[in-house]
Motif scaffolding. Structure first.
Motif, PDB file in Angstrom:
ATOM      1  N   TYR A 121       0.838  -1.210   0.000  1.00  0.00           N
ATOM      2  CA  TYR A 121       0.000   0.000   0.000  1.00  0.00           C
ATOM      3  C   TYR A 121       0.875   1.263   0.000  1.00  0.00           C
ATOM      4  O   TYR A 121       0.637   2.194  -0.775  1.00  0.00           O
ATOM      5  CB  TYR A 121      -0.918  -0.047   1.216  1.00  0.00           C
ATOM      6  CG  TYR A 121      -1.864   1.114   1.374  1.00  0.00           C
ATOM      7  CD1 TYR A 121      -2.698   1.526   0.346  1.00  0.00           C
ATOM      8  CD2 TYR A 121      -1.947   1.781   2.593  1.00  0.00           C
ATOM      9  CE1 TYR A 121      -3.583   2.584   0.527  1.00  0.00           C
ATOM     10  CE2 TYR A 121      -2.834   2.829   2.787  1.00  0.00           C
ATOM     11  CZ  TYR A 121      -3.647   3.233   1.745  1.00  0.00           C
ATOM     12  OH  TYR A 121      -4.511   4.275   1.928  1.00  0.00           O
ATOM     13  N   GLU A 122       1.882   1.304   0.833  1.00  0.00           N
ATOM     14  CA  GLU A 122       2.808   2.449   0.855  1.00  0.00           C
ATOM     15  C   GLU A 122       3.451   2.631  -0.522  1.00  0.00           C
ATOM     16  O   GLU A 122       3.577   3.750  -1.026  1.00  0.00           O
ATOM     17  CB  GLU A 122       3.920   2.224   1.890  1.00  0.00           C
ATOM     18  CG  GLU A 122       3.452   2.242   3.342  1.00  0.00           C
ATOM     19  CD  GLU A 122       3.445   3.634   3.957  1.00  0.00           C
ATOM     20  OE1 GLU A 122       3.398   4.626   3.203  1.00  0.00           O
ATOM     21  OE2 GLU A 122       3.471   3.722   5.211  1.00  0.00           O
ATOM     22  N   GLY A 123       3.859   1.508  -1.121  1.00  0.00           N
ATOM     23  CA  GLY A 123       4.504   1.578  -2.431  1.00  0.00           C
ATOM     24  C   GLY A 123       3.539   2.019  -3.520  1.00  0.00           C
ATOM     25  O   GLY A 123       3.890   2.782  -4.426  1.00  0.00           O
ATOM     26  N   ILE A 150       0.808   3.879  -3.074  1.00  0.00           N
ATOM     27  CA  ILE A 150       0.567   5.312  -2.874  1.00  0.00           C
ATOM     28  C   ILE A 150       1.739   6.111  -3.459  1.00  0.00           C
ATOM     29  O   ILE A 150       1.539   7.108  -4.158  1.00  0.00           O
ATOM     30  CB  ILE A 150       0.401   5.639  -1.362  1.00  0.00           C
ATOM     31  CG1 ILE A 150      -0.852   4.983  -0.795  1.00  0.00           C
ATOM     32  CG2 ILE A 150       0.407   7.157  -1.144  1.00  0.00           C
ATOM     33  CD1 ILE A 150      -2.130   5.762  -0.950  1.00  0.00           C
ATOM     34  N   ASN A 151       2.955   5.687  -3.207  1.00  0.00           N
ATOM     35  CA  ASN A 151       4.120   6.393  -3.759  1.00  0.00           C
ATOM     36  C   ASN A 151       4.062   6.465  -5.281  1.00  0.00           C
ATOM     37  O   ASN A 151       4.376   7.502  -5.864  1.00  0.00           O
ATOM     38  CB  ASN A 151       5.423   5.699  -3.333  1.00  0.00           C
ATOM     39  CG  ASN A 151       5.860   6.119  -1.938  1.00  0.00           C
ATOM     40  OD1 ASN A 151       5.262   6.990  -1.327  1.00  0.00           O
ATOM     41  ND2 ASN A 151       6.913   5.481  -1.451  1.00  0.00           N
ATOM     42  N   MET A 152       3.658   5.354  -5.918  1.00  0.00           N
ATOM     43  CA  MET A 152       3.600   5.359  -7.387  1.00  0.00           C
ATOM     44  C   MET A 152       2.553   6.355  -7.884  1.00  0.00           C
ATOM     45  O   MET A 152       2.692   6.919  -8.953  1.00  0.00           O
ATOM     46  CB  MET A 152       3.302   3.953  -7.931  1.00  0.00           C
ATOM     47  CG  MET A 152       4.460   2.986  -7.713  1.00  0.00           C
ATOM     48  SD  MET A 152       4.371   1.515  -8.759  1.00  0.00           S
ATOM     49  CE  MET A 152       2.960   0.664  -8.085  1.00  0.00           C
ATOM     50  N   ILE A 193       1.457   9.213  -6.029  1.00  0.00           N
ATOM     51  CA  ILE A 193       1.754  10.613  -5.672  1.00  0.00           C
ATOM     52  C   ILE A 193       3.103  11.108  -6.181  1.00  0.00           C
ATOM     53  O   ILE A 193       3.279  12.302  -6.379  1.00  0.00           O
ATOM     54  CB  ILE A 193       1.621  10.880  -4.146  1.00  0.00           C
ATOM     55  CG1 ILE A 193       2.658  10.112  -3.316  1.00  0.00           C
ATOM     56  CG2 ILE A 193       0.218  10.570  -3.650  1.00  0.00           C
ATOM     57  CD1 ILE A 193       2.546  10.359  -1.801  1.00  0.00           C
ATOM     58  N   HIS A 194       4.059  10.206  -6.409  1.00  0.00           N
ATOM     59  CA  HIS A 194       5.387  10.657  -6.852  1.00  0.00           C
ATOM     60  C   HIS A 194       5.700  10.283  -8.306  1.00  0.00           C
ATOM     61  O   HIS A 194       6.586  10.860  -8.917  1.00  0.00           O
ATOM     62  CB  HIS A 194       6.488  10.069  -5.966  1.00  0.00           C
ATOM     63  CG  HIS A 194       6.322  10.371  -4.514  1.00  0.00           C
ATOM     64  ND1 HIS A 194       6.269  11.647  -4.034  1.00  0.00           N
ATOM     65  CD2 HIS A 194       6.185   9.551  -3.426  1.00  0.00           C
ATOM     66  CE1 HIS A 194       6.121  11.606  -2.704  1.00  0.00           C
ATOM     67  NE2 HIS A 194       6.051  10.353  -2.325  1.00  0.00           N
ATOM     68  N   ALA A 195       5.046   9.257  -8.830  1.00  0.00           N
ATOM     69  CA  ALA A 195       5.289   8.838 -10.213  1.00  0.00           C
ATOM     70  C   ALA A 195       3.962   8.961 -10.964  1.00  0.00           C
ATOM     71  O   ALA A 195       3.048   9.631 -10.497  1.00  0.00           O
ATOM     72  CB  ALA A 195       5.835   7.423 -10.246  1.00  0.00           C
ATOM     73  N   MET A 199       7.490   8.762   5.626  1.00  0.00           N
ATOM     74  CA  MET A 199       7.588   7.529   6.402  1.00  0.00           C
ATOM     75  C   MET A 199       7.405   6.271   5.557  1.00  0.00           C
ATOM     76  O   MET A 199       7.614   5.163   6.048  1.00  0.00           O
ATOM     77  CB  MET A 199       6.514   7.529   7.502  1.00  0.00           C
ATOM     78  CG  MET A 199       6.646   8.635   8.536  1.00  0.00           C
ATOM     79  SD  MET A 199       8.246   8.658   9.332  1.00  0.00           S
ATOM     80  CE  MET A 199       8.225   7.045  10.101  1.00  0.00           C
ATOM     81  N   GLY A 200       6.984   6.424   4.306  1.00  0.00           N
ATOM     82  CA  GLY A 200       6.605   5.255   3.505  1.00  0.00           C
ATOM     83  C   GLY A 200       7.735   4.280   3.232  1.00  0.00           C
ATOM     84  O   GLY A 200       7.611   3.086   3.512  1.00  0.00           O
ATOM     85  N   LEU A 201       8.827   4.773   2.674  1.00  0.00           N
ATOM     86  CA  LEU A 201       9.938   3.865   2.340  1.00  0.00           C
ATOM     87  C   LEU A 201      10.510   3.186   3.592  1.00  0.00           C
ATOM     88  O   LEU A 201      10.689   1.963   3.587  1.00  0.00           O
ATOM     89  CB  LEU A 201      11.022   4.611   1.543  1.00  0.00           C
ATOM     90  CG  LEU A 201      10.636   5.002   0.101  1.00  0.00           C
ATOM     91  CD1 LEU A 201      11.704   5.917  -0.517  1.00  0.00           C
ATOM     92  CD2 LEU A 201      10.444   3.770  -0.781  1.00  0.00           C
TER      93      LEU A 201
HETATM   94 MG   LIG Z   1       5.277   7.407   0.643  1.00  0.00          MG
END
Ligand SMILES: [Mg+2]
Ligand SMILES: Nc1ncnc2c1ncn2[C@@H]1O[C@H](COP(=O)(O)OP(=O)(O)OP(=O)(O)O)[C@@H](O)[C@H]1O
Lengths: 141, 118
Positions: free
Chosen positions: A48-50, A52-54, A56-58, A110-112
């Motif tokens: 889930y963290e990963g 979300i990162n994809m 919001i950041h990618a 905090m995600g990574l």
């Molecule tokens: Mg994150």
């Protein structure tokens, strides 16, 4: 590694409300396969963290899970901007998230670190302008 | 305490999971940052939040929590209610603030959720 099941999901980068759908499906599959609650919870949080990162950041990406007899392998791949300084990105509290992302409840940096905490192995391959691929393993044997 | 007791203490409205008010919960955590919930909270239990979006339901679902309390009169969307039902989560709303909600539940014996700073 002998594989029991392989799962593949596309993650839409333009739909924040849908971010986490792949993680939700993965969680349900693992529950159907009968894995212990704590293993499922760790994987669900990390994916889930990963995911979300994809979003919001990618610009979205893909999530692949292969379930083996002794480990679960997860690969999250995107063709986003890449991470210029992985060491910095791995630090707790370090974030480039926008104000908009923060007001949506993310961007604490905090995600990574949390993905690392919840998995047994984690490796980040990234190149600026090309994308980011994160491999994670959770031992189940 | 049973979720039903939380409903009574907070004068809360039950938005989803009305059939699960008999479930027992023992701890809670409050935050508007889902990042922090995902990183710090160790056990299952209750999530208090003033944030309104799909991700509060997904976060609680990923962590196998039992109940979400939306404070300060925030209202869930239909999609959030459906997602909560799908994931066996009780979704409550209360007019009380985060501080009032926390104080009432704390003094009535609901413990702080176990947490660790990653
Ligand atoms: Mg994150
Ligand atoms: N897939 C990715 N593509 C590009 N950059 C990324 C990616 N994942 C993380 N990053 C970068 O690494 C930083 C740290 O990521 P991390 O997940 O730890 O924190 P965050 O996403 O900013 O906040 P949080 O995860 O707490 O919501 C991000 O702010 C971003 O700059």
């Amino acid at each position: 590694m002998s594989e029991l099941v392989k799962l593949h999901y596309d993650v839409d980068g333009n739909d924040f409300a849908a971010a986490g759908e792949a993680s939700m499906k993965i969680k349900k599959e693992l529950r159907n396969l009968g894995f212990p609650q704590d293993i499922i919870r760790r994987i669900a949080i990390a994916v889930y963290e990963g995911e979300i990162n994809m979003v919001i950041h990618a610009d979205g990406g893909t999530a692949d899970v292969s379930v083996g007899l002794d480990e679960i392998d997860i690969t999250l791949a995107d063709k986003g901007p890449g991470i210029p300084d992985v060491e910095k990105a791995m630090q707790k509290g370090w974030s480039t998230a926008s104000e908009e992302v923060r007001s949506a409840g993310f961007g604490a940096g905090m995600g990574l670190p949390n993905m690392k905490k919840n998995t047994d192995e984690m490796e980040i391959e990234t190149e600026v302008g090309v994308g980011t691929t994160i491999h994670m393993k959770v031992y189940v044997a | 305490m049973k979720i039903q007791e939380i409903v009574s203490l907070l004068n809360a409205d039950v938005q989803s999971g009305a059939d699960k008010l008999d479930e027992e919960v023992s701890s809670a955590f409050g935050s508007d940052m889902m990042s922090e919930v995902l990183a710090y909270v160790q056990d299952q239990g209750v999530l208090l939040t003033g944030l309104v979006n799909e991700q509060i339901v997904r976060t609680a679902a990923m962590m196998n929590m039992y109940c979400i309390i939306m404070v300060r009169g925030k209202q869930p969307t239909d999609n959030m209610k459906e997602m909560a039902e799908d994931n066996d989560l009780v979704l409550l709303t209360t007019e009380l603030t985060m501080y009032e909600t926390s104080g009432i539940l704390y003094t009535n014996g609901l413990n702080p959720a176990g947490h660790s700073y990653v």
